[in-house]
Design an enzyme around this catalytic site. Sequence first.
Site, PDB file in Angstrom:
ATOM      1  N   ARG A 262       0.808  -1.219   0.000  1.00  0.00           N
ATOM      2  CA  ARG A 262       0.000   0.000   0.000  1.00  0.00           C
ATOM      3  C   ARG A 262       0.836   1.261   0.000  1.00  0.00           C
ATOM      4  O   ARG A 262       0.309   2.349  -0.162  1.00  0.00           O
ATOM      5  CB  ARG A 262      -0.927   0.001   1.219  1.00  0.00           C
ATOM      6  N   VAL A 263       2.110   1.111   0.204  1.00  0.00           N
ATOM      7  CA  VAL A 263       2.979   2.289   0.096  1.00  0.00           C
ATOM      8  C   VAL A 263       3.365   2.481  -1.364  1.00  0.00           C
ATOM      9  O   VAL A 263       3.451   3.596  -1.850  1.00  0.00           O
ATOM     10  CB  VAL A 263       4.222   2.104   0.983  1.00  0.00           C
TER      11      VAL A 263
END
Lengths: 501, 97
Positions: free
Chosen positions: A364-365
């Site tokens: 998700r980064v």
Amino acid sequence: MKIIDKHIKEIEKKIRDAKKIPEVEEVGTVHEVKDGVAILAGLYNVAYGEIIEFDTGISGFVIDLSEESVGVVVLGDFEKIKAGDKAKSSGKQLEISVSTEILGRVIDPLGRPLDNKHAYKKDKSYPLEKIAPGVVYRIQVNKPIQTGIKSIDALIPIGRGQRELIIGDRGTGKTTLVVDTIINQKKEGVICIYCVIGQKKSKIATLIELLKKHRALDYTVVVSATASDPVALQYLAPYAACAIGEYFLDQGKDVLVIYDDLTKHAWAYRQISLILRRPAGREAYPGDIFYLHSRLLERACRLADKYGGGSLTALPIVETLEGDVSAYIPTNIISITDGQIFLETDLFNAGLRPAINVGLSVSRVGSSAQTKAMKQVSARLKLDLAQYRELAAFSQFGSELDEETRKLLNRGAKVTQILKQDKHKPYSLAEEVSVIWAAINGYLDDLNLSQVDEFEKKFLNELTSKGKSFLEKINKNKNLEKKDEDELKKLVERTVKAFKP
Amino acid sequence: MSIMKINTVTKQEIKLFLKKKLEDEKNKVFVYSPYSLSKEEINQIFEIIPFLKVRPVENIIDRQILAGIKVQYGSKILDLSLNARLKNLASRLHENN
């Protein structure tokens, strides 16, 4: 005679240094001993989590406070404790002593050495339980952790301060993946802490030998609570590892903590809770099983420069049964972490190693934690792989397909092949970028699938021999400019020419 | 075989009685000494800890202490016995080696 004199002087000094002031102690008596837990009477003024010392020398900590009794988890051999034994409170909460000498050591969650060497010097004491840094202290994650594994660094990049779950069945390569990441941190200045929970002692022994061989033990700490250790130590191990990480984090360093694995940690906590007669919930886990892991993983962060600027990255590992990622513990931890890497048995058995399912894995980064050079090549890589996955079902039809589809299938297969990697052979950033650049620019399309491996080896040889300065430049600048691409083109074409005479 | 039913009132009274006994025990001050102490000696102890003066005192003789006294109130204990200091010394020397 002189040695004896020296010893006598030391003993005299110890006696003189002993505290002269008598202290009031809090005492209690053991009433019951259950599997790993002792129930005591007395100890009317202890707090939750305080360390209790039994007069046999074993210690424990308070986990249950009821009206008439205190439940203490025994951090040692509970079989040596009998009813009637006295215990006293130390007045301290659970903590571990840390210093820079802890690097390269194998310790248990209480800081006792397990590698047959002397105890390390103590600089500070860090509490095992701590509230995670607040929102104000954190900044965005935008520096990468280079794992040295092509498919992760290109498609599922991990940043410093992120939590990335590694999930898969037994024997799919989870531990190998994290060990390769540790080995690759040699030049990155990242301190690694490997926390073992409930694993086999033989596995740890092999792991430590492997780290020694690659000279990775100098910047690694191994916190070990194996399957035969008391369940309380297995419960505390991840918190101890995190506390050690926070010591280095507070010095502004980057830390990588690996929890192998949190499934066994949940089992240990379930055992303690059931013995304490706490109400059992789903799958007999206690009600606070989510909080058990969320308070641990929330302590991973990237601190703002004002507060030191360090980072703590967490790589928890979860073992699933038969690929069931919708079981209780996996779903809990998936919802806590910033992404997951799925390792599948089918891919592993088919020879795709590391057996990462790129479609289901996510970070998700994402690309904000990638270097510019990697971002440039990974965009097209993702596209090639996505198109390949869509058309994968059609690959059975072989020659009945049109030209366009066949090209996409060919490219996808080559790219998938280039993402395979041998274990314990991490790549530097420049090598990864170069190899992927060659793949996405079609230099592999004309080769047979079986020749891709050999081509990669020859290409890497070419890079390390003739392109050494090029590699250094990319590793330093982390960017791929036009003239870098031209030089890379020359190196690839030379390898292609030498490959097909 | 008949099942005996305890009258609820009796049960409550027994409970209260036992609770009061426990409270009394908790409120007592226990002084452990190697030989029996006279009233003046006990008073000397309580000069230093005035908090304990008003509580009921019980003197227990324990030869294991070797010398010195132990004062216990509730779950707090002030251990000034020679036995404890020797044990402390032994454990500190042991951990040094």
